[in-house]
Design an enzyme around this catalytic site. Structure first.
Site, PDB file in Angstrom:
ATOM      1  N   LYS A 187       0.707  -1.051   0.062  1.00 23.64           N
ATOM      2  CA  LYS A 187       0.055   0.041   0.084  1.00 23.64           C
ATOM      3  C   LYS A 187       1.037   1.047  -0.054  1.00 23.64           C
ATOM      4  CE  LYS A 187      -1.586   2.811   2.637  1.00 23.64           C
ATOM      5  NZ  LYS A 187      -1.353   4.179   1.882  1.00 23.64           N
ATOM      6  N   SER A 240       6.697   8.033   8.735  1.00 26.03           N
ATOM      7  CA  SER A 240       7.043   8.991  10.051  1.00 26.03           C
ATOM      8  C   SER A 240       7.109   8.280  11.325  1.00 26.03           C
ATOM      9  CB  SER A 240       6.041  10.049  10.085  1.00 26.03           C
ATOM     10  OG  SER A 240       4.570   9.336  10.369  1.00 26.03           O
ATOM     11  N   GLY A 244       4.453   5.167  12.547  1.00 26.07           N
ATOM     12  CA  GLY A 244       5.376   3.766  12.950  1.00 26.07           C
ATOM     13  C   GLY A 244       4.901   3.122  14.212  1.00 26.07           C
ATOM     14  N   GLU A 261      11.137   1.553   9.256  1.00 30.39           N
ATOM     15  CA  GLU A 261      12.043   2.537   8.602  1.00 30.39           C
ATOM     16  C   GLU A 261      11.483   3.836   8.801  1.00 30.39           C
ATOM     17  OE1 GLU A 261      14.886   2.084   8.057  1.00 30.39           O
ATOM     18  OE2 GLU A 261      15.013  -0.057   7.532  1.00 30.39           O
ATOM     19  N   CYS A 297      14.652  10.894   4.563  1.00 26.30           N
ATOM     20  CA  CYS A 297      15.008  10.591   5.810  1.00 26.30           C
ATOM     21  C   CYS A 297      15.978  10.703   6.725  1.00 26.30           C
ATOM     22  CB  CYS A 297      14.074   9.274   5.912  1.00 26.30           C
ATOM     23  SG  CYS A 297      15.224   8.019   4.925  1.00 26.30           S
ATOM     24  N   GLU A 396      11.832  16.710  13.298  1.00 23.33           N
ATOM     25  CA  GLU A 396      12.176  16.504  11.703  1.00 23.33           C
ATOM     26  C   GLU A 396      11.096  17.198  11.011  1.00 23.33           C
ATOM     27  OE1 GLU A 396      10.388  12.786   9.690  1.00 23.33           O
ATOM     28  OE2 GLU A 396      12.457  12.574   8.820  1.00 23.33           O
TER      29      GLU A 396
HETATM   30  P1  NAD Z   1       3.421   8.833   7.019  1.00 24.63           P
HETATM   31  O1  NAD Z   1       4.071   8.129   8.092  1.00 24.63           O
HETATM   32  O2  NAD Z   1       2.574   9.998   7.085  1.00 24.63           O
HETATM   33  O3  NAD Z   1       2.902   7.860   5.932  1.00 24.63           O
HETATM   34  C1  NAD Z   1       3.541   6.755   5.289  1.00 24.63           C
HETATM   35  C2  NAD Z   1       2.385   5.701   5.072  1.00 24.63           C
HETATM   36  O4  NAD Z   1       1.548   5.098   6.303  1.00 24.63           O
HETATM   37  C3  NAD Z   1       1.415   6.115   4.097  1.00 24.63           C
HETATM   38  O5  NAD Z   1       1.342   5.039   3.074  1.00 24.63           O
HETATM   39  C4  NAD Z   1       0.020   6.274   4.899  1.00 24.63           C
HETATM   40  O6  NAD Z   1      -0.995   5.952   4.128  1.00 24.63           O
HETATM   41  C5  NAD Z   1       0.485   5.119   5.764  1.00 24.63           C
HETATM   42  N1  NAD Z   1      -0.508   5.180   7.127  1.00 24.63           N
HETATM   43  C6  NAD Z   1      -1.218   6.418   7.585  1.00 24.63           C
HETATM   44  N2  NAD Z   1      -1.750   5.939   8.898  1.00 24.63           N
HETATM   45  C7  NAD Z   1      -1.336   4.699   8.995  1.00 24.63           C
HETATM   46  C8  NAD Z   1      -1.751   3.698   9.999  1.00 24.63           C
HETATM   47  N3  NAD Z   1      -2.585   3.831  10.996  1.00 24.63           N
HETATM   48  N4  NAD Z   1      -1.358   2.283   9.921  1.00 24.63           N
HETATM   49  C9  NAD Z   1      -0.509   2.037   9.011  1.00 24.63           C
HETATM   50  N5  NAD Z   1      -0.165   2.886   7.617  1.00 24.63           N
HETATM   51  C10 NAD Z   1      -0.695   4.260   8.066  1.00 24.63           C
HETATM   52  O7  NAD Z   1       4.815   9.438   6.152  1.00 24.63           O
HETATM   53  P2  NAD Z   1       5.109  10.306   4.852  1.00 24.63           P
HETATM   54  O8  NAD Z   1       4.827  11.695   5.228  1.00 24.63           O
HETATM   55  O9  NAD Z   1       4.305   9.518   3.735  1.00 24.63           O
HETATM   56  O10 NAD Z   1       6.480  10.388   4.641  1.00 24.63           O
HETATM   57  C11 NAD Z   1       7.659  10.928   5.542  1.00 24.63           C
HETATM   58  C12 NAD Z   1       8.003  10.369   6.661  1.00 24.63           C
HETATM   59  O11 NAD Z   1       8.624   9.092   6.161  1.00 24.63           O
HETATM   60  C13 NAD Z   1       9.383  10.831   7.355  1.00 24.63           C
HETATM   61  O12 NAD Z   1       9.042  10.782   8.554  1.00 24.63           O
HETATM   62  C14 NAD Z   1      10.493  10.208   6.777  1.00 24.63           C
HETATM   63  O13 NAD Z   1      11.549  10.483   7.701  1.00 24.63           O
HETATM   64  C15 NAD Z   1      10.043   8.863   6.587  1.00 24.63           C
HETATM   65  N6  NAD Z   1      10.914   7.897   5.567  1.00 24.63           N
HETATM   66  C16 NAD Z   1      11.813   7.216   6.267  1.00 24.63           C
HETATM   67  C17 NAD Z   1      12.714   6.397   5.506  1.00 24.63           C
HETATM   68  C18 NAD Z   1      13.725   5.429   6.113  1.00 24.63           C
HETATM   69  O14 NAD Z   1      13.979   4.517   5.314  1.00 24.63           O
HETATM   70  N7  NAD Z   1      13.839   5.321   7.214  1.00 24.63           N
HETATM   71  C19 NAD Z   1      12.588   6.841   4.063  1.00 24.63           C
HETATM   72  C20 NAD Z   1      11.875   7.567   3.692  1.00 24.63           C
HETATM   73  C21 NAD Z   1      10.738   8.160   4.591  1.00 24.63           C
END
Ligand code: NAD
Length: 497
Positions: A187, A240, A244, A261, A297, A396
């Protein structure tokens, strides 16, 4: 105005596009122009259950065609998948510019070339993954017999990914999970669904068995249903920290394995004995907070600079930022594009205001670019006179905002660098490479660049593990450690002789 016409915009389950039916339709917006680029039918929770059922049938307790394929056959199938992705390069380029909104050479290389390299790596290494390992009888253990250690695919992998590097990060999960014989329900972010749908289409075109790679669309309800599903063995999440934590607790009901991650606030330490004229230094520092508009990230957004060179480096960085062209990613002269949406832009502007309120000095940027009437842009922004206690140093921002914190000596550099709940990355610059390695070793972080190692980024990522210490994550991606996240490990003892 261009629109994405790569797919019907529906989920891709069991080898084919779903019907749109009466599902809700979301319009995907180009973040640079604010024009629509495509429409997507949102999957429902029923669709999630159907996708997990398809993936379970394809796995069939390890008896499905995919997990039982020989490593060589799986490698050949993943090679065809790679070729199918490469054949869609023009579509990927369109997606990168119009859906993801990424400008600039380095960002673009990471979005597409690096993504292709990752899946090529797993296609190649699928053939020589070791599934069985016989332990030699150890001297003191002979009386206990011998042991065969067997690795087996875990089952159905649920994958949830963010918006910032969606082609790359989807393949970070698809590569090792499929290479080790699992099946998957992916997803993607609701802001970047086409980046994943094109991969599902490529997989079907490459002849991967139905149900091996399923892509659903949708938002929180669908994501939650996937994480809570009893037939999902491993939940691999990138996003995020807030989400997470939710993933971890949602997965707890079924006690499934989670790979997380998460975010970062990585330090970039520059010692006074660094050659300030090294062009890689300036490129590395600037990329560290402006690449893909700071939406990365592992970017090094927290620059720790030894006091004797602090003013000089601040002046040089401020000057260099003036040469960055902010604009539409579809324009090749743009170095930096927009943020993903209006909410992200407003959040970043809010952080900039908090920096001002807490007494930091705005050395560059700080506003929406005056020459761009549309789009979710924020200027490349640099704060000086920052302390590690300010919000702009602790949280962040996920936007093009770099902060410079002064330090005195090695011990203070390490102390400030590690004074964060995050532990994803870090960078160290010093004319004394032994000192740089010593400091790099002291960082509580999973991925550290020494003296501009990020300028060779794209080199070792295949076999080199990637992941966070502390609150930046759980588990690793890439390499043998990454492959192990998707496998169960069985020990079979047998008598000697
Ligand atoms: P986000 O956490 O808002 O969303 C990520 C995903 O989670 C989306 O697909 C979203 O639909 C889904 N989601 C939302 N609510 C959920 C729930 N309750 N249960 C399961 N999934 C759910 O993140 P974003 O804004 O898309 O991305 C930015 C974040 O990602 C930043 O914090 C960044 O640091 C992190 N990131 C980490 C890495 C890494 O490898 N460590 C890489 C890229 C981005």
């Amino acid at each position: 105005m261009s629109t994405i016409s790569l797919s019907p915009g529906t989920a891709h389950v069991n080898g084919k596009w779903d019907d749109g039916g009466d599902r809700n339709v979301t319009t995907i917006i180009n973040p640079a122009t604010e024009n629509p680029v495509g429409e997507v039918y949102e999957s429902t929770v029923d669709d999630v259950n159907r996708a997990v059922a398809a993936a379970s049938a394809a796995f069939d307790d390890g008896r499905g065609a995919w997990p039982r394929m020989s490593p060589k056959e799986r490698s050949a199938a993943l090679q065809r998948f790679t070729d199918a992705i490469v054949a869609r390069r023009d579509d990927l380029q369109f997606i990168m510019e119009n859906e993801i909104g990424c400008a600039g050479m380095a960002g673009k290389i990471s979005q597409i070339d690096e993504a292709i390299r990752v899946i090529s790596y797993w296609a190649e290494h699928a053939a020589d993954l070791t599934f069985d390992e016989a332990l030699p009888p150890a001297a003191g253990l002979t009386g206990m017999g011998q042991a065969l250690i067997r690795r087996e695919p875990a089952g159905v992998v649920g994958a949830i990914t963010p918006f910032n590097y969606p082609i790359l990060l989807n393949l970070w999960k698809i590569g090792p999970a499929l290479a080790t014989g699992n099946t998957m329900v992916l997803k993607p972010s609701p802001y970047t669904p086409f980046s994943a749908l094109i991969l599902a289409d490529a997989a079907a075109g490459a002849g991967l068995p139905d149900g091996v790679l399923n892509v659903i669309t949708g938002g929180i309800d669908e994501a939650r249903a996937l994480t809570e599903h009893p037939d999902v063995a491993v939940m691999s999440f990138t996003g995020s920290n807030t989400v997470g934590r939710q993933v971890m607790s949602q997965a707890a009901g079924t006690l499934k394995r989670v790979v997380l991650e998460l975010g970062g606030k990585s330090p970039h330490i520059v010692f006074a004995d660094t050659d300030l004229d090294n062009p890689n230094l300036m490129a590395s520092l600037i990329m560290g907070f402006t690449m893909h508009a700071g939406q990365g990230c592992v970017l090094h957004t927290r620059m720790l600079v030894e006091r004797p060179i602090y003013d000089e480096l601040a002046e040089r960085l401020t000057g260099a930022l003036g040469y960055l062209t902010v604009g539409d990613p579809a324009d090749p002269s743009s170095d930096m594009g927009p943020l993903i949406n209006a909410a992200a832009r407003d959040r970043v502007l809010g952080y900039i205001q908090s920096g001002l309120d807490e007494g930091a000095t705005l050395a560059a940027g700080g506003n929406r670019p005056a020459h761009l009437e549309r789009g979710f842009f924020v200027e490349p922004t640099l704060f000086t006179n920052v302390t590690n206690q300010m919000r702009i140093a602790r949280e962040e921002i996920f936007g093009p905002v770099g902060v410079m914190i002064p330090f005195d000596g090695q011990d203070e550099a390490i102390a400030i660098a590690n004074d964060t709940p995050y532990g994803l990355g870090g960078g160290v610059w010093s004319g004394d490479s032994a000192k740089a390695f010593e400091v790099g070793g002291a960082l509580r972080a999973g991925y550290v660049f020494i003296n501009g190692g990020d300028r060779t980024f794209g080199g070792p990522i295949g076999p080199a593990p990637f992941g966070g210490y502390k609150q930046s994550g759980v588990g690793r991606e890439h390499g043998a450690a990454g492959a192990d996240e998707y496998m169960e490990i069985k020990t079979m003892h047998y008598p000697v002789g």
